[in-house]
Design a protein around this motif. Sequence first.
Motif, PDB file in Angstrom:
ATOM      1  N   VAL A 167      -4.157   8.534   6.402  1.00  0.00           N
ATOM      2  CA  VAL A 167      -4.432   8.525   4.967  1.00  0.00           C
ATOM      3  C   VAL A 167      -3.381   7.648   4.283  1.00  0.00           C
ATOM      4  O   VAL A 167      -2.177   7.846   4.500  1.00  0.00           O
ATOM      5  N   PRO A 168      -3.785   6.683   3.466  1.00  0.00           N
ATOM      6  CA  PRO A 168      -2.792   5.812   2.814  1.00  0.00           C
ATOM      7  C   PRO A 168      -2.118   6.491   1.638  1.00  0.00           C
ATOM      8  O   PRO A 168      -2.725   7.295   0.922  1.00  0.00           O
ATOM      9  N   GLY A 169      -0.849   6.148   1.448  1.00  0.00           N
ATOM     10  CA  GLY A 169      -0.074   6.661   0.331  1.00  0.00           C
ATOM     11  C   GLY A 169       0.721   5.565  -0.337  1.00  0.00           C
ATOM     12  O   GLY A 169       0.991   4.516   0.262  1.00  0.00           O
ATOM     13  N   TRP A 217       2.204  -1.107 -12.635  1.00  0.00           N
ATOM     14  CA  TRP A 217       1.779  -0.580 -11.337  1.00  0.00           C
ATOM     15  C   TRP A 217       0.559  -1.305 -10.785  1.00  0.00           C
ATOM     16  O   TRP A 217      -0.418  -0.696 -10.373  1.00  0.00           O
ATOM     17  N   GLN A 218       0.672  -2.648 -10.750  1.00  0.00           N
ATOM     18  CA  GLN A 218      -0.315  -3.505 -10.108  1.00  0.00           C
ATOM     19  C   GLN A 218       0.307  -4.100  -8.846  1.00  0.00           C
ATOM     20  O   GLN A 218       1.489  -4.431  -8.822  1.00  0.00           O
ATOM     21  N   ALA A 219      -0.486  -4.216  -7.803  1.00  0.00           N
ATOM     22  CA  ALA A 219       0.037  -4.705  -6.535  1.00  0.00           C
ATOM     23  C   ALA A 219       0.439  -6.170  -6.630  1.00  0.00           C
ATOM     24  O   ALA A 219      -0.184  -6.969  -7.333  1.00  0.00           O
ATOM     25  N   SER A 220       1.483  -6.526  -5.908  1.00  0.00           N
ATOM     26  CA  SER A 220       2.017  -7.883  -5.922  1.00  0.00           C
ATOM     27  C   SER A 220       1.178  -8.815  -5.055  1.00  0.00           C
ATOM     28  O   SER A 220       1.050  -8.592  -3.840  1.00  0.00           O
ATOM     29  N   PRO A 221       0.610  -9.906  -5.627  1.00  0.00           N
ATOM     30  CA  PRO A 221      -0.097 -10.894  -4.790  1.00  0.00           C
ATOM     31  C   PRO A 221       0.843 -11.611  -3.834  1.00  0.00           C
ATOM     32  O   PRO A 221       0.435 -12.019  -2.740  1.00  0.00           O
ATOM     33  N   ARG A 222       2.103 -11.778  -4.248  1.00  0.00           N
ATOM     34  CA  ARG A 222       3.060 -12.473  -3.400  1.00  0.00           C
ATOM     35  C   ARG A 222       3.346 -11.675  -2.128  1.00  0.00           C
ATOM     36  O   ARG A 222       3.491 -12.245  -1.041  1.00  0.00           O
ATOM     37  N   GLN A 231      -5.277  -3.961  -0.720  1.00  0.00           N
ATOM     38  CA  GLN A 231      -6.422  -3.244  -0.171  1.00  0.00           C
ATOM     39  C   GLN A 231      -6.569  -3.487   1.327  1.00  0.00           C
ATOM     40  O   GLN A 231      -6.975  -2.589   2.075  1.00  0.00           O
ATOM     41  N   ALA A 232      -6.235  -4.688   1.779  1.00  0.00           N
ATOM     42  CA  ALA A 232      -6.323  -4.970   3.213  1.00  0.00           C
ATOM     43  C   ALA A 232      -5.359  -4.088   3.999  1.00  0.00           C
ATOM     44  O   ALA A 232      -5.676  -3.622   5.105  1.00  0.00           O
ATOM     45  N   VAL A 233      -4.170  -3.850   3.432  1.00  0.00           N
ATOM     46  CA  VAL A 233      -3.191  -2.990   4.097  1.00  0.00           C
ATOM     47  C   VAL A 233      -3.655  -1.536   4.067  1.00  0.00           C
ATOM     48  O   VAL A 233      -3.556  -0.813   5.066  1.00  0.00           O
ATOM     49  N   PRO A 253       8.368  -4.019   1.044  1.00  0.00           N
ATOM     50  CA  PRO A 253       7.170  -4.071   1.886  1.00  0.00           C
ATOM     51  C   PRO A 253       6.394  -5.362   1.683  1.00  0.00           C
ATOM     52  O   PRO A 253       6.306  -5.893   0.582  1.00  0.00           O
ATOM     53  N   THR A 254       5.830  -5.871   2.752  1.00  0.00           N
ATOM     54  CA  THR A 254       4.894  -7.002   2.715  1.00  0.00           C
ATOM     55  C   THR A 254       3.808  -6.728   3.759  1.00  0.00           C
ATOM     56  O   THR A 254       3.979  -5.873   4.637  1.00  0.00           O
ATOM     57  N   THR A 255       2.730  -7.475   3.663  1.00  0.00           N
ATOM     58  CA  THR A 255       1.677  -7.323   4.663  1.00  0.00           C
ATOM     59  C   THR A 255       2.222  -7.560   6.065  1.00  0.00           C
ATOM     60  O   THR A 255       1.932  -6.784   6.997  1.00  0.00           O
ATOM     61  N   ALA A 256       3.013  -8.614   6.216  1.00  0.00           N
ATOM     62  CA  ALA A 256       3.525  -8.964   7.543  1.00  0.00           C
ATOM     63  C   ALA A 256       4.425  -7.870   8.107  1.00  0.00           C
ATOM     64  O   ALA A 256       4.428  -7.620   9.322  1.00  0.00           O
ATOM     65  N   LYS A 257       5.210  -7.217   7.262  1.00  0.00           N
ATOM     66  CA  LYS A 257       6.109  -6.164   7.733  1.00  0.00           C
ATOM     67  C   LYS A 257       5.376  -4.848   7.959  1.00  0.00           C
ATOM     68  O   LYS A 257       5.738  -4.063   8.850  1.00  0.00           O
ATOM     69  N   LEU A 258       4.349  -4.602   7.165  1.00  0.00           N
ATOM     70  CA  LEU A 258       3.682  -3.306   7.230  1.00  0.00           C
ATOM     71  C   LEU A 258       2.720  -3.170   8.397  1.00  0.00           C
ATOM     72  O   LEU A 258       2.633  -2.103   9.020  1.00  0.00           O
ATOM     73  N   LEU A 259       1.981  -4.211   8.708  1.00  0.00           N
ATOM     74  CA  LEU A 259       0.939  -4.068   9.731  1.00  0.00           C
ATOM     75  C   LEU A 259       1.480  -3.593  11.078  1.00  0.00           C
ATOM     76  O   LEU A 259       0.895  -2.680  11.692  1.00  0.00           O
ATOM     77  N   PRO A 260       2.583  -4.148  11.592  1.00  0.00           N
ATOM     78  CA  PRO A 260       3.111  -3.619  12.861  1.00  0.00           C
ATOM     79  C   PRO A 260       3.603  -2.174  12.733  1.00  0.00           C
ATOM     80  O   PRO A 260       3.466  -1.391  13.684  1.00  0.00           O
TER      81      PRO A 260
END
Length: 710
Positions: free
Chosen positions: A392-394, A367-372, A380-382, A326-333
Motif C-alpha cells: 500500500v503506498p504512503g 503539496w504537489q508532486a515534483s516533476p523534477r 503516480q508511476a512510483v 526521494p526520486t524515481t531512480a532512488k525509490l524503485l530499487p
Amino acid sequence: MTDTADAAHMASNQRRDEFTWGHEALRARFAVASDGTLRLVRLAHPDDDRPAAPDSALPLVELTALGHGSGWSGPRFTGTAFGARLAYRAHRTGRRDGWDWLTVELHDPGTGLTAFAELTSPIGLPVLRSRVRLRNEGREPLVVQSVSSLLLGGLPAPDALDVHRARNDWLAECRWHAEPLRAGVADINMDVHEHDSRAALALTGRGSWPTDGHLAMGALTERDGGRAWVWQVESPAGWRWDLGQRAHGTYLALNGPTDAEHQWRVRLAPGEEFTTVPGALALGSDLDAAMGALTSYRRAIRRPHPDHTALPVVFNDYMNTLMGDPTTAKLLPLIDAAADAGAEYFCIDSGWYDDDTRGWWDSVGAWQASPRRFPDGGIQAVLDRIRERGMVPGLWLEPEVVGVRSPVAAELPAEAFFQRDGVRLAEQGRHQLDLRHPAARAHLDKTVDRIVGDWGVGYLKLDYNIVVDPGTQASGDLAPGAGLLGHAHAYLDWLSGVLDRHPALVVENCASGGMRMDGATLAVAQLQSTSDQQDPLRYAPIAAAAPTAVPPEQGAVWAYPQPGFDDDLISWTLGGALLGRIHLSGHLNRMSEHQLALVRDAVAVYKSIRGDLARAVPFWPLGLPGWTDEWLALGLRVPGERTAYLSVWRRGGPAELRVPLRHLAGRTVRADVLHPSSPEAGWATWDGDELTVSVPRTPGVLLVRLTQDG
C-alpha cells in the motif's frame, strides 16, 4: 445511545451525604463535607480494605476565576477559590457500551456557575477518567483561569511514596526516572504550623508540542504498601499535573492549560459552556500492573480501526536512508527490496513535493508532486510500482504548516493562520494554519482528498516540525493558550473527518518523532512515531520504554539495517522493533543476500507474533529503562493466554543476566529464542523461578517467547 441500568446503577438526583460508585475493578466513595462540597474520599480496588483518609480529601473540582480567587493556592490552602464554593447539588449514574459513568452536579449560587464532573470507567479496568464541564447559569460573564480535570486527595503521605516522571526530548524520548516524593514536597512539620504545606511538585507542558520536555503523564508507587497510581493528561496542547501534601496525605491534581503557565483563559457569557481535557488515573498493585491497566484503557478510548489488529509492516524511506531526498531512480530499487523483505506498506517520506532549488522548508503548503524528482510518469508511476509489488503506498505530509514562500500563504485569508495582535505568526520560515477557520480546513480537505482519493494513497505520515508558544489569539480568543487549545481540538476533529471519509486510510502521528505523543492524539491516529533517533544503540532505551506512552501496536519503532552493518548490528536494529510497530528502513537494495535473509527472518518473526502484540500489556522486569543502562528489558504479557514475550538488550556489562519474572515464578515455562535466528547470538533458560539470558557479544538483543506448560 441508550443507557442500561440496574439497581446498582440507577440514576439519582437525591442529595445524600455519602455514596459509592464503581464496578468490580474500581470503587469510589464520595462524601459531602460540612461546607457543602463533594469530596472523593476513597478510590481503590473493591478488595482493598485499607482505611480512607477523609481529612485529606479535597473538593471534587478546583477552579479559579478573575475576581474570585486566583493562583494555585485555591481550596487546598486558603479556601477562597471556587472549589470551596461549588456545593454538591445532585448526581446521576449509569452504564453504557461497556463503561460505567457518573455525573456530579456542583453549583455556586453566588455567580450561578454550575460544574458537571463527568467521571467514567471501563468496566473491569481499575481506571478512572474525569473531565469537568462548566456552564454559566448566572447573569454576568465569568473569566475562568484554571479548572481541574481531576483532583484527588487522600493518597498516602509523601514520605511513603516515590514519584516517577519521564523526560521527553527530541531524539531522547520516554526517559523515566524516580525519586522520593518528599524530595519535591518539603516537610514543614504540619503539627507545629497547623497549616498545609504550600510546597508542590508540578510538571507542565507548553506550546504546540505537548510532550516536548516531558510526557503528559506520571506515576506514584507506594514503597511498602504495594500500590501504584499512573496518570495521563489527555491534552493536545498545554497541561499541568502537580502533587502536594494535604493534611497528612498526598493530593494529585490534573489540569489542562492554565492562565499562569499557558496564557489560557476563557470567558463564559451567560449560558455558555466549557469542557476541560480529560485526565485518567490507573490503579495497580505495582507499577507494571498500573501501566498495563492504562494500556488497556488507551485501547478502549481510541477510534476503532482495522490497523490496530492487522499491524502491517511499514517501510519508510527516510531514516538513515533517503533522508528527504526521494526520486524515481532512488525509490524503485528500494520498493523492490522492501517488498522482497516482507513490507506491506511503503511510505515515501519528505521531499516528494520539492521542486525548488532553494530548498523546500519555507515553500511547502501546496503539496504537489515534483516533476523534477519524478520525471517519467510522475509520482503516480512510483505509487503504481508500490501497488504492483503488493504494498500500500504512503506519503509524508506536514498539513498544519505553510511556508512563507508558498503561494498558499497568499491564497488563504490571514485569519486562517495563527496570529497575535493582528499579526500573522511566522516560525522558522513557516506559518501555522488555524484549523478552526473554514478556509484552512477546506485547503487541507482538498489536499488529502486529492492524495488519498485521486492518487490512491493509503497511508499518511502526518508530521509537525515547528513549535508555537504560547498559541494564537484570533477573534474571539481571550488568550493565546485558549486559541492553541481550540486549534488542537479542531485539528483532531479535522483528522476524524478525514478518517470518516477514508476509513481504510492509516495515519501515523509524528512531531519530529515523539513531541506530540499525547493521549488525545493517540485516540485518533493509528500509529505514533516514537523518535527520530538515528543511532541504533541509543534507540534501544526509547523502544523499551515506549509502551509507557503508547500501546505496543501503535508505537512505530525504526529498524534501519544497513549494508555496512555487521550481523550483530543488523540483528540489533531489527530486534529493537519487534515488540512495537516495526518501521523498516535502510538501504536494503544494497545488501548482500545473507544480510537480506536476516531482514526477512526478523520480519517473518514479527508477522508470527503481531496478533498477540495487539492484545498484550507491557511489563519491565528490570525496571523502567535508563538512558545509559547496559542491560534493558521489555516484556509483553498476553492476558488470558499462557504466552509472554521478552526483549532483552545488552550494550555492556556481564554476558549473562538473571531476569526476574514474578508472574511466572514457580511455573513450568518453555523459553524459545525467536530472534536472532543464529544460535551464536545467545540463549535463554528458565530454571523455575527466573530466566537466565546469555548475550555473548555487544551490542546484542534477544527476543524470547515464554510459554507456560500445562
